[in-house]
Write an enzyme that holds these catalytic residues in place. Structure first.
Site, PDB file in Angstrom:
ATOM      1  N   ARG A   8       6.953   3.366  -5.190  1.00 25.34           N
ATOM      2  CA  ARG A   8       5.903   4.365  -5.404  1.00 25.34           C
ATOM      3  C   ARG A   8       5.899   5.362  -4.243  1.00 25.34           C
ATOM      4  O   ARG A   8       5.548   4.998  -3.116  1.00 25.34           O
ATOM      5  CB  ARG A   8       4.539   3.684  -5.482  1.00 25.34           C
ATOM      6  CG  ARG A   8       3.404   4.671  -5.664  1.00 25.34           C
ATOM      7  CD  ARG A   8       2.052   4.000  -5.553  1.00 25.34           C
ATOM      8  NE  ARG A   8       1.004   4.986  -5.699  1.00 25.34           N
ATOM      9  CZ  ARG A   8      -0.256   4.804  -5.378  1.00 25.34           C
ATOM     10  NH1 ARG A   8      -0.652   3.632  -4.919  1.00 25.34           N
ATOM     11  NH2 ARG A   8      -1.138   5.775  -5.516  1.00 25.34           N
TER      12      ARG A   8
ATOM     13  N   ASN B 259      -7.055  -3.413  -0.251  1.00 22.02           N
ATOM     14  CA  ASN B 259      -6.635  -2.023  -0.449  1.00 22.02           C
ATOM     15  C   ASN B 259      -7.067  -1.643  -1.869  1.00 22.02           C
ATOM     16  O   ASN B 259      -6.464  -2.075  -2.847  1.00 22.02           O
ATOM     17  CB  ASN B 259      -5.124  -1.852  -0.283  1.00 22.02           C
ATOM     18  CG  ASN B 259      -4.721  -0.373  -0.368  1.00 22.02           C
ATOM     19  OD1 ASN B 259      -5.484   0.459  -0.879  1.00 22.02           O
ATOM     20  ND2 ASN B 259      -3.540  -0.050   0.121  1.00 22.02           N
TER      21      ASN B 259
ATOM     22  N   ALA C  94      -6.970   3.999  -5.473  1.00 29.07           N
ATOM     23  CA  ALA C  94      -7.840   5.123  -5.821  1.00 29.07           C
ATOM     24  C   ALA C  94      -9.276   4.700  -6.117  1.00 29.07           C
ATOM     25  O   ALA C  94     -10.171   5.557  -6.194  1.00 29.07           O
ATOM     26  CB  ALA C  94      -7.254   5.873  -7.017  1.00 29.07           C
TER      27      ALA C  94
ATOM     28  N   ASP D 214     -19.930  -3.164  -5.425  1.00 29.22           N
ATOM     29  CA  ASP D 214     -20.991  -4.159  -5.593  1.00 29.22           C
ATOM     30  C   ASP D 214     -20.434  -5.578  -5.517  1.00 29.22           C
ATOM     31  O   ASP D 214     -21.099  -6.480  -4.998  1.00 29.22           O
ATOM     32  CB  ASP D 214     -21.726  -3.938  -6.922  1.00 29.22           C
ATOM     33  CG  ASP D 214     -22.685  -2.751  -6.847  1.00 29.22           C
ATOM     34  OD1 ASP D 214     -22.848  -2.175  -5.752  1.00 29.22           O
ATOM     35  OD2 ASP D 214     -23.276  -2.398  -7.889  1.00 29.22           O
TER      36      ASP D 214
ATOM     37  N   ARG E 264      -4.805  13.753   3.953  1.00 28.19           N
ATOM     38  CA  ARG E 264      -4.356  14.070   2.602  1.00 28.19           C
ATOM     39  C   ARG E 264      -5.420  14.890   1.860  1.00 28.19           C
ATOM     40  O   ARG E 264      -6.245  15.530   2.480  1.00 28.19           O
ATOM     41  CB  ARG E 264      -4.000  12.771   1.886  1.00 28.19           C
ATOM     42  CG  ARG E 264      -2.894  11.985   2.631  1.00 28.19           C
ATOM     43  CD  ARG E 264      -2.510  10.710   1.915  1.00 28.19           C
ATOM     44  NE  ARG E 264      -1.943  11.020   0.589  1.00 28.19           N
ATOM     45  CZ  ARG E 264      -1.813  10.109  -0.374  1.00 28.19           C
ATOM     46  NH1 ARG E 264      -2.184   8.858  -0.158  1.00 28.19           N
ATOM     47  NH2 ARG E 264      -1.306  10.455  -1.541  1.00 28.19           N
TER      48      ARG E 264
ATOM     49  N   HIS F  83      -5.647   1.115   4.093  1.00 27.03           N
ATOM     50  CA  HIS F  83      -4.901   2.146   3.361  1.00 27.03           C
ATOM     51  C   HIS F  83      -3.600   2.383   4.092  1.00 27.03           C
ATOM     52  O   HIS F  83      -3.591   2.607   5.314  1.00 27.03           O
ATOM     53  CB  HIS F  83      -5.702   3.452   3.269  1.00 27.03           C
ATOM     54  CG  HIS F  83      -6.950   3.282   2.479  1.00 27.03           C
ATOM     55  ND1 HIS F  83      -6.953   3.214   1.098  1.00 27.03           N
ATOM     56  CD2 HIS F  83      -8.236   3.117   2.868  1.00 27.03           C
ATOM     57  CE1 HIS F  83      -8.194   3.021   0.676  1.00 27.03           C
ATOM     58  NE2 HIS F  83      -8.990   2.957   1.729  1.00 27.03           N
ATOM     59  N   LEU F  84      -2.514   2.332   3.356  1.00 27.22           N
ATOM     60  CA  LEU F  84      -1.199   2.552   3.958  1.00 27.22           C
ATOM     61  C   LEU F  84      -1.107   3.949   4.558  1.00 27.22           C
ATOM     62  O   LEU F  84      -0.601   4.136   5.673  1.00 27.22           O
ATOM     63  CB  LEU F  84      -0.107   2.392   2.894  1.00 27.22           C
ATOM     64  CG  LEU F  84       0.076   0.977   2.339  1.00 27.22           C
ATOM     65  CD1 LEU F  84       0.333   1.035   0.848  1.00 27.22           C
ATOM     66  CD2 LEU F  84       1.196   0.264   3.053  1.00 27.22           C
ATOM     67  N   SER F  85      -1.556   4.927   3.796  1.00 29.31           N
ATOM     68  CA  SER F  85      -1.440   6.320   4.232  1.00 29.31           C
ATOM     69  C   SER F  85      -2.693   6.727   5.005  1.00 29.31           C
ATOM     70  O   SER F  85      -3.746   6.090   4.883  1.00 29.31           O
ATOM     71  CB  SER F  85      -1.263   7.228   3.009  1.00 29.31           C
ATOM     72  OG  SER F  85      -2.405   7.146   2.167  1.00 29.31           O
TER      73      SER F  85
ATOM     74  N   PRO G 299      -5.194  -0.568  -8.092  1.00 26.05           N
ATOM     75  CA  PRO G 299      -4.265   0.122  -8.996  1.00 26.05           C
ATOM     76  C   PRO G 299      -3.087   0.779  -8.295  1.00 26.05           C
ATOM     77  O   PRO G 299      -3.237   1.377  -7.224  1.00 26.05           O
ATOM     78  CB  PRO G 299      -5.149   1.177  -9.681  1.00 26.05           C
ATOM     79  CG  PRO G 299      -6.475   1.131  -9.025  1.00 26.05           C
ATOM     80  CD  PRO G 299      -6.574  -0.138  -8.250  1.00 26.05           C
ATOM     81  N   ASN G 300      -1.934   0.632  -8.921  1.00 23.33           N
ATOM     82  CA  ASN G 300      -0.674   1.269  -8.498  1.00 23.33           C
ATOM     83  C   ASN G 300      -0.056   0.674  -7.235  1.00 23.33           C
ATOM     84  O   ASN G 300       0.935   1.197  -6.724  1.00 23.33           O
ATOM     85  CB  ASN G 300      -0.857   2.785  -8.309  1.00 23.33           C
ATOM     86  CG  ASN G 300      -1.219   3.468  -9.605  1.00 23.33           C
ATOM     87  OD1 ASN G 300      -0.482   3.352 -10.580  1.00 23.33           O
ATOM     88  ND2 ASN G 300      -2.350   4.129  -9.650  1.00 23.33           N
TER      89      ASN G 300
ATOM     90  N   TYR H 111       4.080   5.999   0.955  1.00 20.24           N
ATOM     91  CA  TYR H 111       3.635   4.601   1.050  1.00 20.24           C
ATOM     92  C   TYR H 111       4.673   3.657   1.655  1.00 20.24           C
ATOM     93  O   TYR H 111       4.405   2.466   1.806  1.00 20.24           O
ATOM     94  CB  TYR H 111       3.198   4.110  -0.334  1.00 20.24           C
ATOM     95  CG  TYR H 111       2.047   4.914  -0.897  1.00 20.24           C
ATOM     96  CD1 TYR H 111       0.812   4.919  -0.253  1.00 20.24           C
ATOM     97  CD2 TYR H 111       2.199   5.694  -2.044  1.00 20.24           C
ATOM     98  CE1 TYR H 111      -0.241   5.679  -0.748  1.00 20.24           C
ATOM     99  CE2 TYR H 111       1.153   6.445  -2.548  1.00 20.24           C
ATOM    100  CZ  TYR H 111      -0.067   6.438  -1.892  1.00 20.24           C
ATOM    101  OH  TYR H 111      -1.111   7.187  -2.368  1.00 20.24           O
TER     102      TYR H 111
ATOM    103  N   GLU I 283     -10.793  -3.225   5.000  1.00 24.57           N
ATOM    104  CA  GLU I 283     -10.196  -2.267   4.060  1.00 24.57           C
ATOM    105  C   GLU I 283      -8.920  -1.696   4.694  1.00 24.57           C
ATOM    106  O   GLU I 283      -8.909  -1.359   5.885  1.00 24.57           O
ATOM    107  CB  GLU I 283     -11.193  -1.137   3.790  1.00 24.57           C
ATOM    108  CG  GLU I 283     -10.655  -0.044   2.864  1.00 24.57           C
ATOM    109  CD  GLU I 283     -11.716   1.013   2.526  1.00 24.57           C
ATOM    110  OE1 GLU I 283     -12.910   0.794   2.842  1.00 24.57           O
ATOM    111  OE2 GLU I 283     -11.339   2.043   1.953  1.00 24.57           O
TER     112      GLU I 283
HETATM  113  C1  DQA Z   1      -4.037   4.220  -0.778  1.00 24.27           C
HETATM  114  C2  DQA Z   1      -4.672   5.603  -0.647  1.00 24.27           C
HETATM  115  C3  DQA Z   1      -5.400   5.971  -1.927  1.00 24.27           C
HETATM  116  O1  DQA Z   1      -5.997   7.263  -1.802  1.00 24.27           O
HETATM  117  C4  DQA Z   1      -4.431   5.987  -3.098  1.00 24.27           C
HETATM  118  O2  DQA Z   1      -5.120   6.269  -4.293  1.00 24.27           O
HETATM  119  C5  DQA Z   1      -3.687   4.710  -3.210  1.00 24.27           C
HETATM  120  C6  DQA Z   1      -3.128   4.144  -1.987  1.00 24.27           C
HETATM  121  C7  DQA Z   1      -3.205   3.869   0.470  1.00 24.27           C
HETATM  122  O3  DQA Z   1      -2.914   2.686   0.634  1.00 24.27           O
HETATM  123  O4  DQA Z   1      -2.832   4.749   1.238  1.00 24.27           O
HETATM  124  O5  DQA Z   1      -3.474   4.183  -4.288  1.00 24.27           O
HETATM  125  O6  DQA Z   1      -5.061   3.258  -0.896  1.00 24.27           O
END
Ligand code: DQA
Length: 146
Positions: free
Chosen positions: A18, A73, A76, A86, A106, A99-101, A10-11, A23, A97
């Site tokens: 964003r 990725n 959330a 699962d 955080r 995560h950009l940030s 998501p997002n 990000y 896995e």
């Molecule tokens: C994220 C970090 C998550 O906590 C956040 O909800 C995202 C982006 C990242 O790529 O840093 O949507 O996965």
């Protein structure tokens, strides 16, 4: 042709627009191109799937067992995506896995990932470069045949 699955939750379809201070300014398209370049040396292609809902992400994992590995990725869904967890438990190839940030720098609610214990590796806080590093890791984890 062998492909790797790039799965974004998501997002993440609006990357570039964003919260760029968190990000970055690279779009998902930019990231896809960078990963394509990275895995081209092995003759691999990528299948990129971005969905905002967990059910659709689960379905696409189930539909892509044939891929050589995955970069995930979860956005959330890292926090409470038990169904996603699962689905990944049954994904038969290595997956990383991303995560950009730097989620540990955080809010507290981002400090735990329900999927991380199953991942072959986790890349955090490297921005868009993290996806390329994950692609390199998949190349290393999947030696060429012959
Ligand atoms: C994220 C970090 C998550 O906590 C956040 O909800 C995202 C982006 C990242 O790529 O840093 O949507 O996965």
């Amino acid at each position: 042709m062998t492909a790797i699955l790039l799965l974004n939750g998501p997002n993440l379809g609006i990357l570039g627009r964003r919260e760029p201070e968190i990000y970055g300014t690279e779009t998902l398209f930019d990231i896809e191109k960078a990963i394509e370049k990275e895995v081209a040396e092995r003759g691999w292609d990528i299948v990129s799937v971005q969905r905002d809902s967990e059910g659709e992400l689960i379905r696409s994992i189930q539909e892509h067992y044939y891929t050589a590995g995955a970069i995930v990725n979860p956005g959330a869904l890292m926090i409470n995506g038990w169904g996603l967890r699962d689905a990944l438990a049954n994904y038969p190839k290595p997956w990383i896995e991303v995560h950009l940030s730097n989620v540990w720098a955080r809010e507290q609610f981002r400090h735990e990932s329900v999927i991380a214990p199953l991942a072959d590796g986790v890349v955090v806080g490297m921005g868009a470069l993290g996806y390329r590093l994950a692609a390199r890791a998949l190349l290393e984890l999947t030696p060429p045949i012959g």
